[in-house]
Design an enzyme around this catalytic site. Structure first.
Site, PDB file in Angstrom:
ATOM      1  N   GLU A  41      -2.602   0.616   4.884  1.00 43.89           N
ATOM      2  CA  GLU A  41      -2.399  -0.488   3.950  1.00 43.89           C
ATOM      3  C   GLU A  41      -1.055  -0.242   3.287  1.00 43.89           C
ATOM      4  O   GLU A  41      -0.924   0.646   2.443  1.00 43.89           O
ATOM      5  CB  GLU A  41      -3.506  -0.541   2.904  1.00 43.89           C
ATOM      6  CG  GLU A  41      -3.307  -1.619   1.847  1.00 43.89           C
ATOM      7  CD  GLU A  41      -4.262  -1.512   0.679  1.00 43.89           C
ATOM      8  OE1 GLU A  41      -3.844  -1.790  -0.462  1.00 43.89           O
ATOM      9  OE2 GLU A  41      -5.439  -1.138   0.895  1.00 43.89           O
ATOM     10  N   ARG A  45       4.834  -2.810  -3.055  1.00 43.77           N
ATOM     11  CA  ARG A  45       5.395  -2.272  -4.298  1.00 43.77           C
ATOM     12  C   ARG A  45       6.862  -1.908  -4.126  1.00 43.77           C
ATOM     13  O   ARG A  45       7.512  -1.529  -5.100  1.00 43.77           O
ATOM     14  CB  ARG A  45       4.597  -1.034  -4.741  1.00 43.77           C
ATOM     15  CG  ARG A  45       3.140  -1.328  -5.046  1.00 43.77           C
ATOM     16  CD  ARG A  45       2.408  -0.076  -5.484  1.00 43.77           C
ATOM     17  NE  ARG A  45       0.975  -0.305  -5.596  1.00 43.77           N
ATOM     18  CZ  ARG A  45       0.090   0.622  -5.946  1.00 43.77           C
ATOM     19  NH1 ARG A  45       0.513   1.846  -6.218  1.00 43.77           N
ATOM     20  NH2 ARG A  45      -1.194   0.333  -6.021  1.00 43.77           N
ATOM     21  N   LYS A 128     -12.284  -5.757  -2.498  1.00 45.75           N
ATOM     22  CA  LYS A 128     -11.753  -4.465  -2.919  1.00 45.75           C
ATOM     23  C   LYS A 128     -12.296  -4.178  -4.318  1.00 45.75           C
ATOM     24  O   LYS A 128     -12.266  -5.053  -5.187  1.00 45.75           O
ATOM     25  CB  LYS A 128     -10.230  -4.525  -2.943  1.00 45.75           C
ATOM     26  CG  LYS A 128      -9.549  -3.290  -3.500  1.00 45.75           C
ATOM     27  CD  LYS A 128      -8.039  -3.465  -3.476  1.00 45.75           C
ATOM     28  CE  LYS A 128      -7.321  -2.233  -3.996  1.00 45.75           C
ATOM     29  NZ  LYS A 128      -5.864  -2.331  -3.875  1.00 45.75           N
TER      30      LYS A 128
END
Length: 211
Positions: A41, A45, A128
């Site tokens: 994943e 960022r 999630k």
């Protein structure tokens, strides 16, 4: 053919990766494969995220997703780069619907009953659970799973070797995400052998915890 969610569930672990330089993506992907966990994943960022996803996806042997996806535009960028799924820290209708338009799996964050219901209303079956460590951990997931029997969780945030078993013991947990296997500083330093060993150890631990 197994779905993306089936594949994530089979691996049980999702390395959450922060890549500062896209040139690191190929070697990191090889380290994941060599460690026995061809999953990543890649979080949005850093500015290198889309290019890193493309480099990993083009290999064809790594199940690559995009993390920290906050906007529909980031969904577009992730899918264009070859992401097989998108992960968000919270549940945003526009993000989920854009992922569905692209036909890719969306895993939005949900830690309350209200957020889980919102995800269900969008047709989702798995969310999630983030940040897991400060949102009640495994006990909170077990409590939410009781009224929402059909929903699955991917806890991330504050998960590591010491508490991994608490999460994987829950039938509602499909997989567990974490960065302990792929430390940002080791990736940046090019210590891919160290990353490979951490990944292999995580795979061994998860295998030992199978019911």
């Amino acid at each position: 053919m197994p779905t993306i969610l089936d594949q994530l569930s089979a691996h049980r672990l999702v390395p959450v990766v922060v890549i500062d330089d896209a040139a690191q993506a190929g070697p990191l992907a090889q380290a994941l494969v060599d460690g026995g966990l061809p999953v990543a994943e890649v979080t949005f960022r850093t500015a290198a995220a889309a290019e890193a996803i493309r480099a990993m996806s083009d290999r064809g042997d790594v199940l690559v997703g995009a993390g920290t996806v906050l906007t529909p535009a980031q969904v577009d960028a992730a899918v264009a780069a070859g992401a097989h799924y998108v992960v968000s820290p919270g549940t945003d209708r526009a993000v989920v619907e854009r992922a569905q338009e692209h036909g890719v799996l969306a895993l939005p964050g949900a830690v309350t009953a209200t957020e889980v219901q919102a995800a269900l209303a969008l047709g989702l079956t798995t969310v999630k659970f983030f940040p897991a460590g400060t949102s009640g951990g495994a006990a909170a997931i077990a409590a939410l799973a009781a009224p929402f029997g059909g929903i699955g969780f991917v806890p991330t945030g504050g998960v590591g070797p010491k508490n991994l078993g608490e999460y994987l013991a829950l039938p509602s947990v499909k997989a567990v995400g974490g960065s302990w296997m792929v430390p940002r500083d080791r990736v940046a330093a090019g210590d891919l052998a160290g990353v490979r060993d951490l990944v292999a150890e995580a795979v061994r631990l998860a295998s030992s915890l199978r019911p």
